[in-house]
Design an enzyme around this catalytic site. Sequence first.
Site, PDB file in Angstrom:
ATOM      1  N   LYS A  87       0.824  -1.210   0.000  1.00  0.00           N
ATOM      2  CA  LYS A  87       0.000   0.000   0.000  1.00  0.00           C
ATOM      3  C   LYS A  87       0.861   1.265   0.000  1.00  0.00           C
ATOM      4  O   LYS A  87       0.480   2.280  -0.565  1.00  0.00           O
ATOM      5  CB  LYS A  87      -0.936   0.008   1.218  1.00  0.00           C
ATOM      6  CG  LYS A  87      -1.938  -1.138   1.227  1.00  0.00           C
ATOM      7  CD  LYS A  87      -3.058  -0.909   0.236  1.00  0.00           C
ATOM      8  CE  LYS A  87      -3.967  -2.129   0.129  1.00  0.00           C
ATOM      9  NZ  LYS A  87      -4.967  -2.006  -0.944  1.00  0.00           N
ATOM     10  N   GLU A 109     -10.019   5.750   2.293  1.00  0.00           N
ATOM     11  CA  GLU A 109     -10.799   4.644   2.835  1.00  0.00           C
ATOM     12  C   GLU A 109      -9.811   3.585   3.283  1.00  0.00           C
ATOM     13  O   GLU A 109      -8.685   3.545   2.775  1.00  0.00           O
ATOM     14  CB  GLU A 109     -11.722   4.071   1.759  1.00  0.00           C
ATOM     15  CG  GLU A 109     -11.093   3.010   0.823  1.00  0.00           C
ATOM     16  CD  GLU A 109      -9.983   3.549  -0.077  1.00  0.00           C
ATOM     17  OE1 GLU A 109      -9.850   4.779  -0.187  1.00  0.00           O
ATOM     18  OE2 GLU A 109      -9.234   2.731  -0.654  1.00  0.00           O
ATOM     19  N   SER A 378       1.964  -9.483  -0.461  1.00  0.00           N
ATOM     20  CA  SER A 378       1.581  -8.067  -0.475  1.00  0.00           C
ATOM     21  C   SER A 378       1.804  -7.380   0.869  1.00  0.00           C
ATOM     22  O   SER A 378       1.991  -6.173   0.918  1.00  0.00           O
ATOM     23  CB  SER A 378       0.122  -7.934  -0.902  1.00  0.00           C
ATOM     24  OG  SER A 378      -0.708  -8.720  -0.063  1.00  0.00           O
TER      25      SER A 378
HETATM   26  C1  LIG Z   1      -1.670  -6.759   2.759  1.00  0.00           C
HETATM   27  C2  LIG Z   1      -2.744  -6.512   1.762  1.00  0.00           C
HETATM   28  N1  LIG Z   1      -2.773  -7.252   0.643  1.00  0.00           N
HETATM   29  C3  LIG Z   1      -3.727  -7.084  -0.287  1.00  0.00           C
HETATM   30  C4  LIG Z   1      -4.746  -6.160  -0.116  1.00  0.00           C
HETATM   31  C5  LIG Z   1      -5.782  -6.079  -1.190  1.00  0.00           C
HETATM   32  O1  LIG Z   1      -5.709  -4.941  -2.001  1.00  0.00           O
HETATM   33  P1  LIG Z   1      -5.220  -4.989  -3.486  1.00  0.00           P
HETATM   34  O2  LIG Z   1      -6.007  -6.046  -4.191  1.00  0.00           O
HETATM   35  O3  LIG Z   1      -5.520  -3.630  -4.005  1.00  0.00           O
HETATM   36  O4  LIG Z   1      -3.778  -5.276  -3.521  1.00  0.00           O
HETATM   37  C6  LIG Z   1      -4.764  -5.368   1.032  1.00  0.00           C
HETATM   38  C7  LIG Z   1      -5.815  -4.364   1.222  1.00  0.00           C
HETATM   39  O5  LIG Z   1      -6.033  -3.789   2.226  1.00  0.00           O
HETATM   40  C8  LIG Z   1      -3.732  -5.539   1.984  1.00  0.00           C
HETATM   41  O6  LIG Z   1      -3.687  -4.801   3.110  1.00  0.00           O
END
Ligand SMILES: Cc1ncc(COP(=O)(O)O)c(C=O)c1O
Lengths: 412, 254
Positions: A87, A109, A378
Amino acid sequence: MKNLNGYYGQWGGAFIPEVLHETFRQLKDFYDKARQDPAFWQEYADLMATYSCRPTPLTAADNLSRHFGGARIFIKREDLNHTGAHKANNVMGQGLLVKRMGKGRVIAETGAGQHGVATATMAAKFGFKCTIYMGEEDVMRQRPNVFWMEKLGAEVIPVTTGSKTLKDAINAAFRDWVTNMDNTHYCLGTACGPHPFPEMVAWFQSIIGLEAREQIERQFGKPPARVYACVGGGSNALGIFQGFLDLPAVELVGVEAGGEGLESGRHAARLASRDGSPGVAQGYKTMFLQDDDGQMRTTHSVAAGLDYVGVSPILTDLWEQGRVRFASATDSEVMAALELTMLNEGIIPALESSHAFVQAFKEAGDMSPDEAVIINMSGRGDKDIFTIANAFKDPSWQQFIINKGKEYEAER
Amino acid sequence: MKLSDEIAQAAADKDILLMTHIVLGYPSFETNKEVIAQMVANGVDLIEMQIPFSEPMADGPVIIKANQDSLLDGTRLNDCLNFARQMTETHAIPFLFMTYYNILFKYGIESFCRRALETGIRGFIVPDLPPEEGADYLKYTRQYGLAPIQIFAPTSTPERMRFLAEAGGGFIYCVARRGVTGTQTTFDEEFNNYIAQCRASTDMPLAVGFGISNRDDVQSLVGKADIAVIGSETIRLVDRQGAAAVGPFIAGLR
Ligand SMILES: Cc1ncc(COP(=O)(O)O)c(C=O)c1O
């Protein structure tokens, strides 16, 4: 990922109230200029190298590879970004844009709280005022992140309308924006919403894929056979996928929240299930989980960050073209994959990220050792300690909370 | 007769026209019926009926809650369409649908227009559909003789206003201020300049809405706008005092 009118195939667009027309015109202007200005990307990359932890490593997960006995598993470590998730990439990029626009306040948000913490961090660094909208249900689930946002100087407003989750927080942020657009930028957290957000967020996140491509070629000698990423709104997935889109032989796999199972109806799989249908909400056209009248359904996932009714129009287009394959992982599969990863690699993926691990684990064993897969991790999971400890029904953790509660009670 | 002509005609013998708003199915269709009867009996000139949507992005707390409660009570689109037909058959004034684009999109835009026409509806207000995204919508509303009412905002440039007016029909809905529905508007110098700009951009009648809640507000629009729009206030009134309070409230506005 560049498209003039914000359409990807039939998906995307900008379905915005008239009062925001000028605001979007201005945002598009600044974004287009930044995108054409190599100095802007350089400033961004420098910031991410010195304030965050870029380039994030690509870790060879040899114990897991051995465990499954197939493909070589690599993990792209977005958890090592400052604030613990991908993020930060998007947020710092938008922060630089806000500086160029001369605005003094940002709103966002948040679902998991990860994007909220990242935005609050950016606001503290750049000296912006900051308000975060968060569904009341997510405030309950992700209390530690609320604590950090507040400590970082942000105001956190629990959203009590609708399903009290991410989509409702997005609506609330838009309502703030239509009132305060003159000095406020809405720092949307994923590759969704009206144009130019999907494209802009995907651009900032493309730094993941740029690095991963270079790293895998260096560490493995060739591109991977498959790349896995979890898909909430789609920003981390688009981030890593962009590094490999030009290589048709690299299979790109998006993993959505299967919740309690696709047949249960309690999930957030817009593309991997048959429950999604075309719709227009929250300013863009994509596949939504909605009923026959066009009312959005409530979604479910153990991972707050994936618990969302829509998905990036860019991904929906890539799905429709057959370029990205979609799968889903259930809550219980996610817990098992998380446990396995912790025990074998000493790495704690976020619940969101663990969805990508599930699908990679299902497939790696059937692949050959001269093939590599990359899992986009992520974010890190220690932020989810309350949820994870709860899901593991960990007795000593429960006792700790009970004792802590008694201690606080006695102090009052 | 075209909606814009009908409005111009009605405006000829009144200082200002009144348009009111209800959320279908909130608190119930029974109450909607009674409220509408009271509105019409007390001289309301047009009524916008909002088809509830789960994501009412441009609305404030009062209307959000009404949308949400209506849906929780099980309101379906078909109920709204059937109810609308009853109203247009019972009352002679023009009725409009206000809703978000997904309701039309999911139903099929042409089918929705055809159905609305059969229902006796005269036009639509769709706050999340700018003309750039509404090629089909504009085509089919024209084809079925429905007014695609466009919205002006204080942030719209003169050039933008002319573009919107070009696409629009019936009248122009001028959002009185920034923000969402349901909070007070001040009618100051800036507002007057804005309305003058709206007037200069179109020959269509002008409706002004957002934060109009009492006689003073309505009076201050006389001579500036053609239609005053009362939105959240009647919902608040019905919540607090019931449907019977609507008649006297409306009667006291002009
Ligand atoms: C660690 C993490 N991975 C994935 C996501 C999912 O979002 P996105 O599909 O935009 O990567 C989030 C959303 O809050 C997140 O905090």
